[in-house]
Design a protein around this motif. Structure first.
Motif, PDB file in Angstrom:
ATOM      1  N   PHE A 274       0.849  -1.184   0.000  1.00 42.65           N
ATOM      2  CA  PHE A 274       0.000   0.000   0.000  1.00 42.65           C
ATOM      3  C   PHE A 274       0.886   1.236   0.000  1.00 42.65           C
ATOM      4  N   ASP A 275       0.694   2.090  -1.012  1.00 41.97           N
ATOM      5  CA  ASP A 275       1.474   3.317  -1.140  1.00 41.97           C
ATOM      6  C   ASP A 275       0.550   4.465  -1.505  1.00 41.97           C
ATOM      7  N   ALA A 276       0.341   5.372  -0.569  1.00 43.63           N
ATOM      8  CA  ALA A 276      -0.434   6.593  -0.829  1.00 43.63           C
ATOM      9  C   ALA A 276       0.396   7.810  -0.429  1.00 43.63           C
ATOM     10  N   SER A 277       1.700   7.719  -0.603  1.00 48.94           N
ATOM     11  CA  SER A 277       2.599   8.803  -0.226  1.00 48.94           C
ATOM     12  C   SER A 277       2.428  10.002  -1.149  1.00 48.94           C
ATOM     13  N   ASN A 278       2.942  11.149  -0.693  1.00 51.39           N
ATOM     14  CA  ASN A 278       2.935  12.386  -1.472  1.00 51.39           C
ATOM     15  C   ASN A 278       1.520  12.795  -1.874  1.00 51.39           C
ATOM     16  N   ASN A 279       0.642  12.836  -0.885  1.00 50.98           N
ATOM     17  CA  ASN A 279      -0.698  13.372  -1.033  1.00 50.98           C
ATOM     18  C   ASN A 279      -0.939  14.357   0.101  1.00 50.98           C
ATOM     19  N   SER A 280      -2.196  14.617   0.421  1.00 54.48           N
ATOM     20  CA  SER A 280      -2.525  15.514   1.536  1.00 54.48           C
ATOM     21  C   SER A 280      -3.477  14.819   2.491  1.00 54.48           C
ATOM     22  N   LEU A 281      -3.231  13.554   2.736  1.00 52.40           N
ATOM     23  CA  LEU A 281      -4.096  12.779   3.617  1.00 52.40           C
ATOM     24  C   LEU A 281      -3.913  13.208   5.065  1.00 52.40           C
ATOM     25  N   GLY A 282      -4.998  13.190   5.819  1.00 49.53           N
ATOM     26  CA  GLY A 282      -4.961  13.500   7.241  1.00 49.53           C
ATOM     27  C   GLY A 282      -5.503  12.349   8.055  1.00 49.53           C
ATOM     28  N   GLY A 283      -5.838  12.630   9.297  1.00 48.28           N
ATOM     29  CA  GLY A 283      -6.342  11.580  10.164  1.00 48.28           C
ATOM     30  C   GLY A 283      -5.234  10.678  10.675  1.00 48.28           C
ATOM     31  N   ASP A 284      -5.630   9.521  11.205  1.00 55.86           N
ATOM     32  CA  ASP A 284      -4.646   8.630  11.816  1.00 55.86           C
ATOM     33  C   ASP A 284      -4.530   7.326  11.037  1.00 55.86           C
ATOM     34  N   LEU A 285      -3.773   6.404  11.610  1.00 59.07           N
ATOM     35  CA  LEU A 285      -3.482   5.132  10.943  1.00 59.07           C
ATOM     36  C   LEU A 285      -4.303   3.983  11.515  1.00 59.07           C
ATOM     37  N   SER A 286      -5.313   4.285  12.286  1.00 58.56           N
ATOM     38  CA  SER A 286      -6.004   3.223  13.023  1.00 58.56           C
ATOM     39  C   SER A 286      -6.626   2.169  12.113  1.00 58.56           C
ATOM     40  N   GLU A 287      -7.105   2.544  10.926  1.00 63.43           N
ATOM     41  CA  GLU A 287      -7.713   1.566  10.023  1.00 63.43           C
ATOM     42  C   GLU A 287      -6.713   0.521   9.532  1.00 63.43           C
ATOM     43  N   LEU A 288      -5.443   0.846   9.618  1.00 68.49           N
ATOM     44  CA  LEU A 288      -4.431  -0.064   9.067  1.00 68.49           C
ATOM     45  C   LEU A 288      -4.039  -1.157  10.055  1.00 68.49           C
ATOM     46  N   ARG A 289      -4.512  -1.081  11.270  1.00 65.78           N
ATOM     47  CA  ARG A 289      -4.065  -2.053  12.267  1.00 65.78           C
ATOM     48  C   ARG A 289      -4.574  -3.469  12.002  1.00 65.78           C
ATOM     49  N   PHE A 290      -5.554  -3.582  11.080  1.00 65.71           N
ATOM     50  CA  PHE A 290      -6.096  -4.902  10.755  1.00 65.71           C
ATOM     51  C   PHE A 290      -5.400  -5.555   9.563  1.00 65.71           C
ATOM     52  N   LEU A 291      -4.515  -4.815   8.906  1.00 66.53           N
ATOM     53  CA  LEU A 291      -3.910  -5.304   7.662  1.00 66.53           C
ATOM     54  C   LEU A 291      -2.678  -6.151   7.970  1.00 66.53           C
ATOM     55  N   THR A 292      -2.917  -7.315   8.527  1.00 67.92           N
ATOM     56  CA  THR A 292      -1.821  -8.142   9.058  1.00 67.92           C
ATOM     57  C   THR A 292      -0.944  -8.744   7.979  1.00 67.92           C
ATOM     58  N   GLU A 293      -1.362  -8.701   6.717  1.00 64.38           N
ATOM     59  CA  GLU A 293      -0.553  -9.253   5.630  1.00 64.38           C
ATOM     60  C   GLU A 293       0.380  -8.224   5.011  1.00 64.38           C
ATOM     61  N   LEU A 294       0.348  -6.988   5.521  1.00 65.30           N
ATOM     62  CA  LEU A 294       1.157  -5.935   4.918  1.00 65.30           C
ATOM     63  C   LEU A 294       2.634  -6.311   4.886  1.00 65.30           C
ATOM     64  N   GLN A 295       3.226  -6.091   3.693  1.00 62.60           N
ATOM     65  CA  GLN A 295       4.665  -6.248   3.530  1.00 62.60           C
ATOM     66  C   GLN A 295       5.349  -4.896   3.363  1.00 62.60           C
ATOM     67  N   SER A 296       4.679  -3.982   2.667  1.00 69.82           N
ATOM     68  CA  SER A 296       5.257  -2.666   2.392  1.00 69.82           C
ATOM     69  C   SER A 296       4.192  -1.603   2.589  1.00 69.82           C
ATOM     70  N   LEU A 297       4.505  -0.592   3.400  1.00 67.02           N
ATOM     71  CA  LEU A 297       3.580   0.501   3.669  1.00 67.02           C
ATOM     72  C   LEU A 297       4.312   1.824   3.483  1.00 67.02           C
ATOM     73  N   HIS A 298       3.848   2.621   2.512  1.00 67.95           N
ATOM     74  CA  HIS A 298       4.444   3.932   2.227  1.00 67.95           C
ATOM     75  C   HIS A 298       3.354   4.995   2.307  1.00 67.95           C
ATOM     76  N   LEU A 299       3.459   5.852   3.313  1.00 69.67           N
ATOM     77  CA  LEU A 299       2.500   6.948   3.475  1.00 69.67           C
ATOM     78  C   LEU A 299       3.234   8.264   3.756  1.00 69.67           C
ATOM     79  N   HIS A 300       4.485   8.374   3.317  1.00 64.90           N
ATOM     80  CA  HIS A 300       5.257   9.570   3.617  1.00 64.90           C
ATOM     81  C   HIS A 300       4.709  10.792   2.885  1.00 64.90           C
ATOM     82  N   ASN A 301       5.077  11.950   3.403  1.00 63.96           N
ATOM     83  CA  ASN A 301       4.665  13.240   2.827  1.00 63.96           C
ATOM     84  C   ASN A 301       3.147  13.384   2.760  1.00 63.96           C
ATOM     85  N   ASN A 302       2.532  13.246   3.896  1.00 67.16           N
ATOM     86  CA  ASN A 302       1.119  13.538   4.048  1.00 67.16           C
ATOM     87  C   ASN A 302       0.951  14.386   5.307  1.00 67.16           C
TER      88      ASN A 302
END
Length: 975
Positions: A274-302
């Motif tokens: 999952f990569d949604a970096s370089n956007n203007s996203l706000g809020g927190d990361l709580s929805e991602l706590r269920f994604l136990t199969e994640l290998q790569s997570l990129h959310l920088h520059n938000n």
């Protein structure tokens, strides 16, 4: 009477069967002949690029035995598989689509060119089409007839114009649609895609899609891969995306998305990437706590906030985590990265605190640890001292304390150690001898102490050493000169003593040398003046004595600071200029007739000095002439006004229609025409008989050996200087292909075995640096400055976007922007430029180059740079134009440049107007501030946040003050 006997029923059947066989056979023969011709037409179009591939494509063989061709049971061609075969040429689709049974056409990963004709629509049985990764041009045709298509790969193939999205309505069986990395016309998200219920792979990154992601995207429930990155998407991530429960990859980076990660996103339990970096996203990361199969997570520059979920510490597959440049708080889960072969973490520039998770290298695979600009505390875990796979260790600007584990200094694969601005203690240990890959050592502003270990010279790849603001003591190791790649040495504000090592003269790449605020004594080594790349020299606030070496006059320094030492004697005349004002204060023994705050030198002292210098220079010349008579004879002939022609064999290559001859140029390369010297060669002004003036750069291909073991005073043998040859080749290769009014014109090159000449147009008003900073601002009204900025921007835009291949200049600065008789700018000096090869895409080049004060900050953590590095340097030039100040000024303080100065004033909420040059009249200061805002965007710390030069030009054009200027000038006369 003749009796005719009727054939028996069996005989009739056999005759009929034989007749049908003949009909079929003739049809097969006709079909085979047609297919043979179609394939031979294809061969004719592309065979020259790979003759061996088509060796089997001959008319004497069955087409089914052709290499890369497959047939069905009827011997009809159903497949052509020629991907990744190095093919070039233009495809004959009119012939290819005469293969009426063709189901698979795979030609991806070649270098095919030309247009894709509308004949492709005749391949009606195609199920698989791969034209991706080629060099086509023009628009892609309507292919509505291809109703059987299941796989369509058109990505990265050079298509432009409007894509025929309507064609997709008929392709209800489509499983894969890959059209990304094509510069189509900007278009809203195509709703035709939303009806492709069977689609499981959708790649539409970087293909100019705008608007919002429609909620109906949730209807494509078979999707396992959805990639919409690098477009112009706006709005929120639709909540309906949570219905795509088969999704394992979701790429949304480099858009303008806002809002939060939607509720229900945690339902995507199969998501791995999952990569949604370089956007203007706000809020927190709580929805991602269920994604136990994640290998790569990129959310920088938000603009994400809140804590990193504790559940991340239990993710068993996570190997890659990038959350930098957000507003995250709290501590990192301490088990993070301990379950699997963790590779990479970057959580820099947040508000995270607490200890560093200790076990991210537990499996011995971690490559990058980047946590700078946070509030982490405690000691550096000792586990990382054994992490031999680490290539980047960057923990600066935190609150770390304790002794640095000794093994950190000697990690064998690390290329950057950055621990600056913490509270770390202890010495740099001898382990550093094992750091063979280390290119940057940055440990400024800590409490490190002890002697600098001589083993540091074994870290042979070191290019940057910054130990500013520590408690190091003792001598600077004499063998530091063995660091042949050293370009930046900052040891200011320590307790160092002893002499400045003369061995530094062996560091031929050294551009920045700052030893200020120590207790160094002895003389300034004469040999520092021989450093060809030295640009920044700060030796202030020491106990240095003796005279200022005359050899420093040969350097082109953006900053020279010798203040507050114990220097005596006259200041060399060439250093007594406005640019170095303030460089000599605090030296009561210095004298000068030109530096106002120093006492004038007596005639007696001048006579003694002249005698000494004359004696030393005469003796040196005598030794040099004795050792190198044959070689220097030819150079002396040049300096004495003799022609370079002599016994040389010259090769002249012209790039424009010339009105002069080779002899005219060669006859003019003599001392009286010399107008400039630089690290890359001497520059001569040539006046032709017809009155035309040219500038000629003369580059000798011979230089001294850099053996550090030569005895002092012993002449060193000469050898071919390969770096100068590469520089010459680079400049010629780049400039000869460029045609733009704001890029200097190269008329021709003239080369011999020993030297090379580049013949340019002559620009009489020198460089922008000269006009801005040497007391000659005459004519630099604000409108003129603006036009210089806009012209230079257009030239740089051409280099980045207007050439066949992008050109990175890599040394944009005010001294490389030359001015013609009308003060119109030309970008010059391409000795450091490099054309990005097509095979490398729009990637980057890894050669460190540039000038202190103009170098983009990414040099601090990566050696790879791209066009955005030029944008940064251009932003510095804009700041010079607005403020009238140099890129490096003494008033900016230690190791600070104009960018830090500007941002410091903004941070401290000082008046922005105070940045603007005082000679710009009040009514025009607002116009200058508009340009300053553009400069601030250009100098963003993160490259991806900087605009492209195309955007910079547009912003400057929107800020054009010409109308206002004309009114002000009419009222006030001038500025």
């Amino acid at each position: 009477m003749t009796v005719f006997k009727l054939p028996s029923p069996n005989a009739s059947f056999m005759c009929l069967h034989f007749f049908v066989f003949l009909l079929r056979a003739s049809a097969v023969v006709a079909t085979s002949s047609k297919e043979l011709q179609s394939l031979l037409n294809l061969k004719s179009a592309v065979q020259n690029s790979n003759p061996s591939l088509f060796a089997s494509w001959v008319s004497t063989r069955s087409v089914c035995n052709f290499n890369g061709v497959t047939c069905n049971s009827d011997n009809s061609v159903i497949g052509i598989e020629l991907s990744n075969r190095g093919l070039t040429g233009t495809l004959p689709f009119d012939s290819i689509c005469q293969l009426q049974s063709l189901q698979r056409l795979s030609l991806g990963f070649n270098s095919l060119s030309g247009t894709v004709s509308a004949d492709l629509d005749n391949c009606t049985k195609l199920q698989y089409l791969d034209l991706g990764n080629n060099n086509f041009n023009g628009s892609f045709p309507d292919i509505s007839s291809l109703k059987n298509l299941k796989y369509m790969y058109l990505n990265m193939s050079g298509f432009t114009g409007t894509f025929p999205w309507n064609s997709l309505k008929t392709m209800t069986s489509l499983l894969v649609l890959s059209v990304g990395d094509n510069q189509f016309d900007i278009t809203p998200f195509p709703h035709e895609i939303l009806g492709l219920d069977n689609l499981n792979w959708l790649y539409m990154s970087n293909c100019s899609i705008s608007g919002s992601i429609p909620p109906e995207i949730g209807n494509l429930t078979e999707l396992i891969d959805l990639e919409l990155a690098d477009n112009y998407l706006t709005g929120k991530i639709p909540a309906e995306i949570s219905r795509l429960k088969n999704l394992w990859q979701l790429e949304l980076y480099d858009n303008n998305l806002n809002g939060t990660i939607p509720a229900g996103f945690g339902n995507l339990t199969k998501l791995q990437l999952f990569d949604a970096s370089n956007n203007s996203l706000g809020g927190d990361l709580s929805e991602l706590r269920f994604l136990t199969e994640l290998q790569s997570l990129h959310l920088h520059n938000n603009g994400l906030s809140g804590r990193v979920p504790a559940e991340f510490g239990e993710f068993k597959n996570l190997v890659d985590l990038s959350l930098y440049s957000n507003n995250l708080t709290g501590s990192l889960p301490q088990k993070l990265g301990s379950w699997t072969e963790f590779i990479y973490i970057d959580v820099s520039t947040n508000n995270l605190y607490g200890p560093i998770p200790p076990d991210m290298c537990k499996r011995g695979t971690m490559e990058k640890l980047l946590i700078l600009q946070n509030k982490f505390s405690g000691e550096i875990p000792a586990t990382y001292a054994n992490c031999r796979t680490l290539t980047r260790f960057r923990v600066s600007q935190n609150s770390l304390s304790g002794v640095v584990p000794s093994g950190i200094w000697g990690l064998p694969n690390v290329d950057v150690i950055e621990i600056s601005e913490n509270e770390l203690e202890g010495p740099i240990t001898s382990d550093i001898a094992n750091a063979k890959s280390l290119t940057e050592l940055r440990a400024r502003e800590n409490n490190l102490s002890g002697d600098l270990p001589p083993e540091i010279s074994n870290a042979s790849s070191l290019g940057t050493i910054d130990l500013t603001g520590n408690q190091f003591s003792g001598d600077i190791p004499e063998n530091i000169g063995e660091l042949g790649q050293l370009s930046n040495l900052h040891l200011e504000r320590n307790w160092l003593s002893g002499n400045i090592p003369d061995s530094l003269s062996s560091c031929l790449h050294l551009s920045d040398l700052s030893l200020a605020y120590n207790s160094l004594s002895g003389k300034i080594p004469d040999s520092l003046g021989s450093l060809p790349s030295l640009n920044y020299l700060n030796l202030s606030n020491n106990q240095l004595s003796g005279q200022i070496p005359a050899t420093l006059s040969s350097l082109r320094l953006s900053l020279l600071d010798l203040s507050y030492n114990r220097l005596t004697g006259p200041v060399p005349e060439s250093l007594s200029i406005e640019a170095y004002n303030g460089s000599f204060v605090g030296n009561n023994g210095l004298c000068s007739s030109n530096v106002t705050y120093l006492r004038p030198c007596s005639s007696h002292s001048r006579d003694v000095r002249t005698f000494i210098i004359s004696f030393v220079v005469g003796f040196a010349v005598l030794v040099a002439l004795t050792a190198f008579y044959m070689f220097f004879k030819r150079r002396d002939q040049k300096d004495d006004g003799h022609s370079l022609k002599g016994d040389y064999s010259w090769d002249m290559k012209s790039y424009h229609v010339l009105s002069f001859t080779e002899d005219e140029i060669l006859d003019s390369i003599k001392q009286e025409n010399l107008i400039g010297k630089g690290g890359s060669g001497n520059v001569y002004k040539v006046s032709l008989k017809d009155g035309k003036e040219l500038a000629v750069k003369h580059i000798w291909n011979i230089g001294p050996t850099n053996s550090s073991r030569s005895q002092p005073g012993t002449p060193m043998l000469s050898k071919l200087d390969s770096s100068r040859c590469r520089e010459f080749d680079s400049e010629v290769r780049t400039l000869s292909s460029l045609r733009h009014v704001n890029v200097i014109k190269l008329y021709c090159s003239i080369t011999s075995e020993d030297s090379s000449l580049l013949v340019y147009e002559y620009l009489p008003n020198g460089s922008l640096w000269d006009r801005l900073h040497s007391g000659n601002k005459l004519g630099l009204h604000w409108q003129t400055r603006f036009e210089i900025a806009l012209g230079a921007a257009r030239g740089l835009e051409y280099l980045h976007h207007g050439c066949g291949r992008p050109v990175i200049h890599r040394d944009i600065k005010s001294s490389n922007i030359l001015l013609d008789e009308f003060l119109k700018p030309r970008i010059a000096d391409f000795g450091l430029a490099k054309i990005i090869q097509a095979s490398g895409g729009r990637d980057s080049t890894c050669v460190i180059a540039g000038t202190h004060g103009y170098i983009a900050p990414e040099y601090g953590y990566t050696s790879r740079v791209n066009e955005k590095s030029d944008v940064y340097s251009f932003g510095v030039v804009l700041m010079e134009l607005v403020s009238g100040k140099r890129a490096i000024e003494l008033e900016f303080g230690d190791s600070r440049d104009i960018v830090s100065w500007v941002f410091g004033k903004l941070k401290n909420k000082e008046s922005v107007v105070s940045i603007v040059d005082v000679i710009i009249p009040e009514p025009l200061k607002d116009e200058a501030i508009k340009v300053l805002k553009i400069a601030i965007l250009c100098t963003a710390r993160l490259p991806e946040l900087r605009p492209t030069m195309k955007t910079v030009v547009q912003m400057l054009e929107d800020a054009d003050p010409s109308k206002l200027v004309s009114i002000v000038v009419a009222e006030n006369g001038s500025d």
